[in-house]
Scaffold this motif. Structure first.
Motif, PDB file in Angstrom:
ATOM      1  N   ILE A 116      28.224  63.036  43.112  1.00 47.07           N
ATOM      2  CA  ILE A 116      29.616  63.818  42.750  1.00 47.07           C
ATOM      3  C   ILE A 116      29.432  65.142  42.237  1.00 47.07           C
ATOM      4  N   ASP A 117      28.333  65.496  41.248  1.00 46.04           N
ATOM      5  CA  ASP A 117      28.106  66.717  40.579  1.00 46.04           C
ATOM      6  C   ASP A 117      27.551  67.497  41.461  1.00 46.04           C
ATOM      7  N   GLY A 118      28.127  68.817  41.675  1.00 43.80           N
ATOM      8  CA  GLY A 118      27.828  69.825  42.615  1.00 43.80           C
ATOM      9  C   GLY A 118      28.380  69.525  44.381  1.00 43.80           C
ATOM     10  N   VAL A 119      29.114  68.550  44.187  1.00 48.47           N
ATOM     11  CA  VAL A 119      29.797  67.923  45.611  1.00 48.47           C
ATOM     12  C   VAL A 119      31.347  68.026  45.293  1.00 48.47           C
ATOM     13  N   LEU A 120      31.832  67.190  44.498  1.00 46.26           N
ATOM     14  CA  LEU A 120      33.002  67.206  44.253  1.00 46.26           C
ATOM     15  C   LEU A 120      33.587  67.561  42.882  1.00 46.26           C
ATOM     16  N   ASN A 121      32.735  68.284  42.131  1.00 41.16           N
ATOM     17  CA  ASN A 121      32.862  69.524  41.148  1.00 41.16           C
ATOM     18  C   ASN A 121      31.901  70.490  41.355  1.00 41.16           C
ATOM     19  N   PRO A 149      37.628  73.740  36.678  1.00 41.70           N
ATOM     20  CA  PRO A 149      38.251  73.737  35.500  1.00 41.70           C
ATOM     21  C   PRO A 149      37.933  72.386  34.657  1.00 41.70           C
ATOM     22  N   ASN A 150      37.460  72.632  33.537  1.00 43.96           N
ATOM     23  CA  ASN A 150      37.095  71.517  32.511  1.00 43.96           C
ATOM     24  C   ASN A 150      37.215  72.275  31.116  1.00 43.96           C
ATOM     25  N   ASP A 173      36.894  67.577  40.747  1.00 43.27           N
ATOM     26  CA  ASP A 173      37.978  68.960  40.920  1.00 43.27           C
ATOM     27  C   ASP A 173      38.889  68.365  42.183  1.00 43.27           C
ATOM     28  N   ASN A 174      40.128  68.635  42.020  1.00 43.33           N
ATOM     29  CA  ASN A 174      41.187  68.159  42.729  1.00 43.33           C
ATOM     30  C   ASN A 174      41.076  68.434  44.048  1.00 43.33           C
ATOM     31  N   GLU A 175      40.744  69.914  44.359  1.00 42.53           N
ATOM     32  CA  GLU A 175      40.655  70.521  45.596  1.00 42.53           C
ATOM     33  C   GLU A 175      39.806  69.850  46.370  1.00 42.53           C
ATOM     34  N   LEU A 176      38.249  69.816  45.679  1.00 37.85           N
ATOM     35  CA  LEU A 176      37.346  69.300  46.438  1.00 37.85           C
ATOM     36  C   LEU A 176      37.693  67.778  46.813  1.00 37.85           C
TER      37      LEU A 176
END
Length: 163
Positions: free
Chosen positions: A8-13, A18-19, A28-31
């Motif tokens: 997840i980290d680095g892939v879906l964020n 934004p955090n 990340d909603n876009e990812l």
């Protein structure tokens, strides 16, 4: 059955996610929307290989964001992520095609790795490559260059694969 082993980290964020409250587990909603398009295109199931799986708060967060995973890879302390994935696959003859989406290279050289940059997270180009791979249109993965992967493996030796 097609499977995506997902970090997840680095892939879906990513660094641009934004955090404002600096939460430890954020998607990340876009990812995530991009990832869901990939799932629609391939019909693949998701197995979490992310370090989020070690922490109940990480699992809770993945579910909160609606990440549709069916399982997690086993926790094998002191072993690289590659061995955890291979152990999960060992008794799953129903898996016909699989990929690993991970921004790092935790000794994943022998597996079909699709490796986004942690600066950008999952890109449209990687989504297209994963879809083509899982749908049998190609056997080409998308990993970073050898020097970057060698440095990542060296980093893993000193910090452990959970970093």
């Amino acid at each position: 059955m097609k499977v995506i082993f997902l970090d997840i980290d680095g892939v879906l964020n990513c660094r641009k996610t934004p955090n404002p409250r600096n939460f430890p587990y954020i998607i990340d909603n876009e990812l995530l929307a991009r990832f869901r398009q990939l799932l629609e295109q391939t019909g693949a199931s998701v197995v979490l290989s992310s370090t989020w799986r070690y922490d109940p708060a990480g699992i809770f967060s993945a579910k909160h964001y609606g990440l549709p995973f069916i399982d997690i890879t086993p926790d094998m302390p002191s072993e690289p992520r590659c061995k955890e994935i291979l152990e999960w696959l060992r008794n799953k003859p129903e898996v016909t095609r699989y990929v690993v989406i991970d921004d790092e290279d935790d000794e994943l050289d022998e597996l079909p790795l699709f490796q986004p940059s942690s600066r950008t997270g999952l890109t449209e180009k990687i989504v297209a490559g994963v879809a083509d791979y899982l749908n049998g249109k190609t056997d080409k993965d998308m990993r970073r260059n050898r020097l970057i992967r060698a440095l990542q493996n060296l980093h893993s030796v000193f910090t452990g694969h959970r970093g």
